[in-house]
Enzyme design. Structure first.
Site, PDB file in Angstrom:
ATOM      1  N   CYS A   1       0.847  -1.198   0.000  1.00  0.00           N
ATOM      2  CA  CYS A   1       0.000   0.000   0.000  1.00  0.00           C
ATOM      3  C   CYS A   1       0.888   1.255   0.000  1.00  0.00           C
ATOM      4  O   CYS A   1       1.775   1.400   0.842  1.00  0.00           O
ATOM      5  CB  CYS A   1      -0.907  -0.025   1.229  1.00  0.00           C
ATOM      6  SG  CYS A   1      -1.685   1.557   1.577  1.00  0.00           S
TER       7      CYS A   1
ATOM      8  N   GLY B   1     -14.112   8.628  -6.946  1.00  0.00           N
ATOM      9  CA  GLY B   1     -12.795   9.191  -7.218  1.00  0.00           C
ATOM     10  C   GLY B   1     -11.681   8.679  -6.336  1.00  0.00           C
ATOM     11  O   GLY B   1     -10.553   9.170  -6.421  1.00  0.00           O
TER      12      GLY B   1
ATOM     13  N   HIS C   1      -6.215   3.328   1.026  1.00  0.00           N
ATOM     14  CA  HIS C   1      -5.854   3.509   2.438  1.00  0.00           C
ATOM     15  C   HIS C   1      -6.518   4.837   2.780  1.00  0.00           C
ATOM     16  O   HIS C   1      -6.167   5.877   2.197  1.00  0.00           O
ATOM     17  CB  HIS C   1      -4.330   3.580   2.591  1.00  0.00           C
ATOM     18  CG  HIS C   1      -3.831   3.804   3.991  1.00  0.00           C
ATOM     19  ND1 HIS C   1      -2.779   3.085   4.535  1.00  0.00           N
ATOM     20  CD2 HIS C   1      -4.212   4.669   4.955  1.00  0.00           C
ATOM     21  CE1 HIS C   1      -2.531   3.495   5.768  1.00  0.00           C
ATOM     22  NE2 HIS C   1      -3.397   4.471   6.047  1.00  0.00           N
TER      23      HIS C   1
ATOM     24  N   HIS D   1      -7.911   8.332   3.496  1.00  0.00           N
ATOM     25  CA  HIS D   1      -7.211   9.613   3.643  1.00  0.00           C
ATOM     26  C   HIS D   1      -8.226  10.731   3.522  1.00  0.00           C
ATOM     27  O   HIS D   1      -9.096  10.702   2.651  1.00  0.00           O
ATOM     28  CB  HIS D   1      -6.104   9.774   2.585  1.00  0.00           C
ATOM     29  CG  HIS D   1      -6.558   9.468   1.203  1.00  0.00           C
ATOM     30  ND1 HIS D   1      -6.719   8.166   0.754  1.00  0.00           N
ATOM     31  CD2 HIS D   1      -6.913  10.270   0.176  1.00  0.00           C
ATOM     32  CE1 HIS D   1      -7.130   8.185  -0.500  1.00  0.00           C
ATOM     33  NE2 HIS D   1      -7.278   9.461  -0.876  1.00  0.00           N
TER      34      HIS D   1
HETATM   35  P1  AMP Z   1      -7.955   9.818  -3.926  1.00  0.00           P
HETATM   36  O1  AMP Z   1      -8.080   9.969  -5.430  1.00  0.00           O
HETATM   37  O2  AMP Z   1      -9.060  10.473  -3.150  1.00  0.00           O
HETATM   38  O3  AMP Z   1      -7.742   8.367  -3.546  1.00  0.00           O
HETATM   39  O4  AMP Z   1      -6.661  10.630  -3.517  1.00  0.00           O
HETATM   40  C1  AMP Z   1      -5.369  10.124  -3.660  1.00  0.00           C
HETATM   41  C2  AMP Z   1      -4.456  11.312  -3.618  1.00  0.00           C
HETATM   42  O5  AMP Z   1      -3.150  10.851  -3.381  1.00  0.00           O
HETATM   43  C3  AMP Z   1      -4.417  12.125  -4.921  1.00  0.00           C
HETATM   44  O6  AMP Z   1      -4.829  13.461  -4.658  1.00  0.00           O
HETATM   45  C4  AMP Z   1      -2.956  12.031  -5.354  1.00  0.00           C
HETATM   46  O7  AMP Z   1      -2.482  13.223  -5.934  1.00  0.00           O
HETATM   47  C5  AMP Z   1      -2.271  11.720  -4.029  1.00  0.00           C
HETATM   48  N1  AMP Z   1      -0.992  11.035  -4.134  1.00  0.00           N
HETATM   49  C6  AMP Z   1      -0.702   9.951  -4.899  1.00  0.00           C
HETATM   50  N2  AMP Z   1       0.576   9.555  -4.695  1.00  0.00           N
HETATM   51  C7  AMP Z   1       1.090  10.407  -3.770  1.00  0.00           C
HETATM   52  C8  AMP Z   1       2.369  10.532  -3.140  1.00  0.00           C
HETATM   53  N3  AMP Z   1       3.378   9.680  -3.410  1.00  0.00           N
HETATM   54  N4  AMP Z   1       2.547  11.530  -2.246  1.00  0.00           N
HETATM   55  C9  AMP Z   1       1.546  12.386  -1.974  1.00  0.00           C
HETATM   56  N5  AMP Z   1       0.316  12.333  -2.522  1.00  0.00           N
HETATM   57  C10 AMP Z   1       0.092  11.352  -3.413  1.00  0.00           C
END
Ligand code: AMP
Length: 112
Positions: free
Chosen positions: A4, A91, A96, A98
């Site tokens: 993850c 979306g 995990h 967040h």
């Molecule tokens: P969601 O689409 O709600 O699952 O949000 C996932 C978020 O994680 C998106 O806004 C991405 O830009 C962000 N994201 C993906 N990889 C990383 C990373 N390595 N560091 C920080 N944010 C990330």
């Protein structure tokens, strides 16, 4: 390394711009920000989405909400939006849980 992505960030295996860390949550700047402030708050324990988090670990769910409010204070936000995309259709791309803390500009409603 954990499979993850956000578990790997919590473990320090993948670098991130971490703004807050406690025993129960880690918060870091989104790699692709959608607002001047765009910070993700995750529980250190893996739960897939906010529904599962609230059922399986209500104290961690509360800690995520408290961290979001603390981040808004740290970033001096006049207002902020806390978003939990839940499920691919809404979306969610990282499974995990967040919370997205978004602020620093005027936010329109409804979201797309
Ligand atoms: P969601 O689409 O709600 O699952 O949000 C996932 C978020 O994680 C998106 O806004 C991405 O830009 C962000 N994201 C993906 N990889 C990383 C990373 N390595 N560091 C920080 N944010 C990330």
């Amino acid at each position: 390394m954990p499979e993850c992505l956000f578990c790997a960030i919590v473990a320090g295996d993948i670098p991130a711009d971490i703004v807050l860390r406690t025993d129960s949550v880690v918060a870091f700047r989104d790699i692709d920000p959608k607002a001047p402030t765009h910070i993700l708050v995750v529980p250190t324990e893996h739960h897939s989405n906010v529904g599962e988090l609230s059922e399986q670990a209500p104290e961690a769910a509360a800690a995520v909400l408290q961290a979001a409010a603390e981040i808004a204070r740290m970033e001096d936000l006049a207002g902020y939006r806390l978003v939990f995309n839940t499920g691919a259709e809404a979306g969610q791309s990282v499974f995990h849980v967040h919370g997205h803390v978004l602020g620093g500009r005027s936010l329109t409603w409804p979201p797309g």
